[in-house]
Design a protein around this motif. Structure first.
Motif, PDB file in Angstrom:
ATOM      1  N   THR A  69       0.838  -1.202   0.000  1.00  8.97           N
ATOM      2  CA  THR A  69       0.000   0.000   0.000  1.00  8.97           C
ATOM      3  C   THR A  69       0.878   1.260   0.000  1.00  8.97           C
ATOM      4  N   LEU A  70       0.273   2.376  -0.367  1.00  9.95           N
ATOM      5  CA  LEU A  70       0.995   3.656  -0.304  1.00  9.95           C
ATOM      6  C   LEU A  70       1.519   3.902   1.102  1.00  9.95           C
ATOM      7  N   LEU A  71       0.693   3.608   2.103  1.00  9.74           N
ATOM      8  CA  LEU A  71       1.138   3.818   3.482  1.00  9.74           C
ATOM      9  C   LEU A  71       2.339   2.933   3.802  1.00  9.74           C
ATOM     10  N   GLN A  72       2.301   1.671   3.416  1.00 14.02           N
ATOM     11  CA  GLN A  72       3.413   0.764   3.711  1.00 14.02           C
ATOM     12  C   GLN A  72       4.686   1.202   2.997  1.00 14.02           C
ATOM     13  N   HIS A  73       4.556   1.685   1.756  1.00 14.46           N
ATOM     14  CA  HIS A  73       5.729   2.204   1.033  1.00 14.46           C
ATOM     15  C   HIS A  73       6.377   3.338   1.818  1.00 14.46           C
ATOM     16  N   SER A  98      -3.597   8.859  11.968  1.00 15.71           N
ATOM     17  CA  SER A  98      -4.726   8.483  11.120  1.00 15.71           C
ATOM     18  C   SER A  98      -5.948   9.295  11.544  1.00 15.71           C
ATOM     19  N   GLY A  99      -7.007   9.117  10.793  1.00 14.51           N
ATOM     20  CA  GLY A  99      -8.222   9.865  11.101  1.00 14.51           C
ATOM     21  C   GLY A  99      -9.430   9.229  10.454  1.00 14.51           C
ATOM     22  N   ALA A 111      -9.926   2.763  10.954  1.00 19.71           N
ATOM     23  CA  ALA A 111     -10.220   1.330  11.070  1.00 19.71           C
ATOM     24  C   ALA A 111      -9.708   0.525   9.876  1.00 19.71           C
ATOM     25  N   PRO A 112      -9.960   0.950   8.628  1.00 21.39           N
ATOM     26  CA  PRO A 112      -9.428   0.180   7.497  1.00 21.39           C
ATOM     27  C   PRO A 112      -7.895   0.171   7.458  1.00 21.39           C
ATOM     28  N   LEU A 113      -7.262   1.262   7.872  1.00 18.21           N
ATOM     29  CA  LEU A 113      -5.801   1.301   7.890  1.00 18.21           C
ATOM     30  C   LEU A 113      -5.245   0.348   8.943  1.00 18.21           C
ATOM     31  N   VAL A 114      -5.884   0.304  10.108  1.00 25.32           N
ATOM     32  CA  VAL A 114      -5.456  -0.626  11.159  1.00 25.32           C
ATOM     33  C   VAL A 114      -5.647  -2.065  10.685  1.00 25.32           C
ATOM     34  N   ASP A 115      -6.780  -2.348  10.052  1.00 28.11           N
ATOM     35  CA  ASP A 115      -7.046  -3.700   9.550  1.00 28.11           C
ATOM     36  C   ASP A 115      -5.992  -4.128   8.535  1.00 28.11           C
ATOM     37  N   ALA A 116      -5.581  -3.209   7.661  1.00 28.22           N
ATOM     38  CA  ALA A 116      -4.613  -3.534   6.613  1.00 28.22           C
ATOM     39  C   ALA A 116      -3.175  -3.543   7.115  1.00 28.22           C
ATOM     40  N   HIS A 117      -2.914  -2.844   8.212  1.00 21.57           N
ATOM     41  CA  HIS A 117      -1.547  -2.695   8.741  1.00 21.57           C
ATOM     42  C   HIS A 117      -1.535  -2.890  10.255  1.00 21.57           C
ATOM     43  N   PRO A 118      -1.856  -4.082  10.743  1.00 21.78           N
ATOM     44  CA  PRO A 118      -1.987  -4.272  12.195  1.00 21.78           C
ATOM     45  C   PRO A 118      -0.703  -4.040  12.992  1.00 21.78           C
TER      46      PRO A 118
END
Length: 191
Positions: free
Chosen positions: A30-34, A51-52, A56-63
């Motif tokens: 993901t862009l965030l992981q990059h 985050s804002g 929730a979706p960001l936490v789910d994708a990047h625990p």
């Protein structure tokens, strides 16, 4: 560089994009992981991610990431930057502020900012499109100013005001900012 804490601002609603742009994948990440990976490769502390809207979706994708929700994210980038600054440890010397939606910014670009900061310990910011911007490094001496920001301008006034303690580093890659589906398409076509 344990004295510099990276803060990734990732709190916006992506309203012009229409979905969570930080979950877009490029090369299987993901862009965030990059963004996180670039910072980790520079031997910096684990990035603090503000985050804002899409917490929730960001936490789910990047625990495994350090995501901290700014519940006042609707107040704008200034609010998220202030929130991030208020999360810093008392012994932090400087904050490196990056945006997760500037995918063309490389580790080498960030390294040039860090090297400049080591030389002068002033505010160090990117310079592109004839103006100062982020990524940028802010020393502890301006944390109090940053901690009370609000609105959607972030640190713009601080960076663009008449100060003699700012060093600008040319960073053409910072001009690429993913705000719309067309921006994403253009970025993909340029790779």
């Amino acid at each position: 560089m344990a004295d510099i804490q990276p803060i990734i601002l990732a709190a916006g609603a992506s309203s012009r994009f229409g979905a969570c742009k930080l979950l877009l994948e490029h090369g299987g990440r993901t862009l965030l992981q990059h963004c996180v990976d670039k910072l980790v490769s520079l031997d910096l502390p684990t990035p603090l991610i503000v985050s804002g809207a899409w917490h929730a979706p960001l936490v789910d994708a990047h625990p495994g990431l350090d995501l901290r929700q700014n519940r006042d994210w609707r107040a704008g980038m200034g609010s998220s930057l202030a929130f991030g600054i208020r999360q810093l440890q008392a012994d932090c010397e400087a904050a490196l502020i990056v945006l997760a939606d500037q995918p063309a910014v490389t580790g080498a670009d960030i390294r040039s900012l860090l090297d400049t900061w080591k030389e002068n310990r002033n505010i160090v910011c990117s310079f592109y499109e004839n103006r100062r911007g982020v990524p940028a490094i802010f020393p502890r001496s301006v944390f109090a100013q940053l901690a009370i920001l609000d609105g959607d301008r972030g640190a713009r006034e601080l960076l663009r005001g008449p100060r003699d303690d700012i060093t600008s580093v040319p960073l053409a890659s910072a001009v690429i900012d993913i705000d719309t589906p067309q921006d994403w398409k253009n970025f993909g076509e340029s790779r």
